[in-house]
Design an enzyme around this catalytic site. Structure first.
Site, PDB file in Angstrom:
ATOM      1  CG  ASP A  13      -1.850  -1.304   1.139  1.00 36.25           C
ATOM      2  OD1 ASP A  13      -2.238  -1.444   0.012  1.00 36.25           O
ATOM      3  OD2 ASP A  13      -2.232  -1.572   2.297  1.00 36.25           O
ATOM      4  CE  LYS A  16       2.428  -2.607  -4.414  1.00 36.31           C
ATOM      5  NZ  LYS A  16       2.094  -2.040  -2.903  1.00 36.31           N
ATOM      6  N   GLY A  40      -4.502  -4.313  -3.791  1.00 36.92           N
ATOM      7  CA  GLY A  40      -5.463  -3.416  -3.968  1.00 36.92           C
ATOM      8  C   GLY A  40      -4.625  -1.984  -4.579  1.00 36.92           C
ATOM      9  CG  HIS A  41      -1.741  -2.291  -7.010  1.00 40.66           C
ATOM     10  ND1 HIS A  41      -0.967  -2.655  -7.876  1.00 40.66           N
ATOM     11  CD2 HIS A  41      -1.551  -2.553  -5.863  1.00 40.66           C
ATOM     12  CE1 HIS A  41      -0.146  -3.428  -7.048  1.00 40.66           C
ATOM     13  NE2 HIS A  41      -0.713  -3.516  -6.036  1.00 40.66           N
ATOM     14  CD  GLN A 222       0.641  -8.761  -2.657  1.00 46.00           C
ATOM     15  OE1 GLN A 222       1.425  -9.655  -3.110  1.00 46.00           O
ATOM     16  NE2 GLN A 222      -0.352  -8.534  -2.911  1.00 46.00           N
TER      17      GLN A 222
END
Ligand code: GDP
Ligand code: IMO
Ligand code: MG
Length: 420
Positions: A13, A16, A40-41, A222
């Protein structure tokens, strides 16, 4: 040409998604190489907020191939849901997306196994996103897994049934109630829908594109401290989140890795269990959480927050040979009088610059304190505009880590990015 890499250097988080979206116009291919829908990007542009889980963050730019590499694990239901959202925004995903035939599938029973295993662990649970990541990678390394390329085989359903039976056998060892039929129906519908996309021998695609002079950016998921080998095991994810993962997750030789861009937040967050030496379990931590909207993009869970940890950051830089740093979310600290940074750890009275092997070792961070800049920076577009105190912080980190910070992100939007 070489493949450049974007990696998270903390516990995920770091921003990225935002940074890959910003960098995409300089690339021809954006490729995910590990992880899966545990990621989750978040991207923000034109007043729109999007969260991507499996699809590379280059999908919104024209003339760019977005590749889901062999190292990724795919849940077809989640992937198809993502595709529908993106298509509804007017993007033709079929022409922009390629999926490696060698990428493994997350089955409905992988998700159930993940949940059953976490429930059985009780207090020692990993804090998994419950997307079936661990069980899917276990079947991959256990040589049982189903891959995207298998979807086209006439024996696909038989192979699915055999593996499902095996999972049901494993589940009988847990005291766990489950129901698989509803998700299974959606899963097979999504498998059918996926057939309209291009399945590729991605290792050839990547290497042919490099030979042709194309520029490739590998997008990590990650963060380095969640790496299966070097993270705080067992509180980690099940893939190689460091630069080495690019080689196995895309079929890129080590000599063909170019710039390694490492992203870190101006502070730290972690979601899920496991050690977090600089954690702030107090009002300051709560302030960071509220101002920084530190709630999981995949699970909505509150993220744990703390000061920047240079011991951990140097470790991540060492493992991946990071050549340039990107700092995000300094704007979250705009109102702070003082900002702390851990420069060393004190363990059993001894000062050290190394991460200990034992994860329950009592670590006392040794802090250096900085004066806050006390002004909003989100509207700034050039380095010259940034406050002296912030640049002081930046220069200190560069000196301590030995790598230049080449991008400073001052807000979630594409435009809120200062390239030095
Ligand atoms: P990722 O998993 O590394 O892509 O990061 P996430 O999307 O899970 O979390 C990063 C969060 O911070 C998202 O909500 C982003 O929109 C947001 N973000 C990214 N960069 C910045 C920044 O520089 N400042 C602020 N305030 N928010 C940012
Ligand atoms: P992005 O790509 C933050 C964490 C989980 C849990 C551990 C194992 O958005 O940075 P898993 O579901 O992989 O079995 O969970 O890893 N985790 C993440 N934390 N960002 C992520 O991805 C994460 N993916 C997994 O919270 O502690
Ligand atoms: Mg995320």
């Amino acid at each position: 040409m070489k493949t450049d890499v974007v990696l998270g250097l903390q516990w995920g988080d770091e921003g990225k998604g935002k940074i890959v979206d910003v960098l995409t116009p300089s690339y021809d291919v954006i490729a995910r190489f590990q992880g899966g829908p545990n990621a989750g990007h978040s991207l923000r542009f034109d007043n729109k907020d999007i969260v991507l889980h499996t699809i590379p963050s280059g999908i919104f730019r024209n003339n760019v191939t977005n590749l889901i590499g062999n190292g990724v694990v795919i849940d077809p239901v989640i992937l198809m849901e993502e595709i529908k959202v993106i298509e509804a925004m007017g993007v033709d995903v079929t022409t922009r997306l390629c999926i490696s035939k060698r990428a493994h599938l997350i089955m409905p029973t992988h998700r159930i196994l993940d949940a059953a295993s976490e429930a059985a662990k009780g207090k020692t649970k990993i804090g998994s996103t419950l997307k079936g990541i661990g069980p899917a990678y276990m079947d991959k390394t256990g040589r049982n897994g189903l891959r995207i390329g298998d979807i086209l085989s006439p024996h696909f359903k038989d192979r699915y049934d055999t593996l499902k039976e095996k999972h049901i056998g494993l589940l009988s060892q847990f005291d766990y109630d489950y129901q698989v039929e509803d998700y299974e129906k959606q899963w097979f519908d999504s498998i059918e829908a996926l057939k309209q996309f291009t399945f590729v021998e991605s290792e050839y695609l990547v290497n042919e594109r490099l030979s042709k002079g194309n520029r490739i950016l590998a997008e990590g998921a990650q963060g380095s401290l969640l790496d299966i080998d070097f993270g705080s095991y067992p509180y980690v994810t099940s893939s190689s989140t460091i630069c080495a993962g690019v080689c196995t997750g895309l079929g890129v030789a080590p000599g063909k890795v170019g710039d390694v861009l490492g992203i870190f937040k101006a502070y730290c967050t972690r979601v899920g269990s496991g050690p977090f030496p600089t954690e702030l379990d107090n009002d300051t931590g709560e302030n960071i959480r509220q101002i920084g909207h530190e709630f999981g993009a995949t699970t909505g869970r509150p993220r744990r927050t703390g000061w920047l940890d240079l011991v951990a950051l140097r470790y991540a830089v060492m493992l991946s040979g990071v050549s340039r740093l990107i700092m995000t979310k300094a704007d979250v600290l705009d109102t702070f009088d003082t900002i702390k940074v851990a420069v060393a750890y004190r363990i059993n009275g001894k000062e050290t610059h190394q991460l200990p092997f034992e994860i329950d070792e009592p670590i006392e961070p040794v802090y250096k304190e900085f004066k806050g800049w006390k002004k909003p920076i989100s509207g700034f577009h050039a380095e010259e505009e940034l406050p002296y105190e912030l640049m002081n912080y930046v220069r200190f980190i560069e000196k301590e880590v030995g790598v230049p910070i080449s991008i400073i992100s001052v807000g979630p939007d594409r435009e809120q990015t200062i390239i030095r």
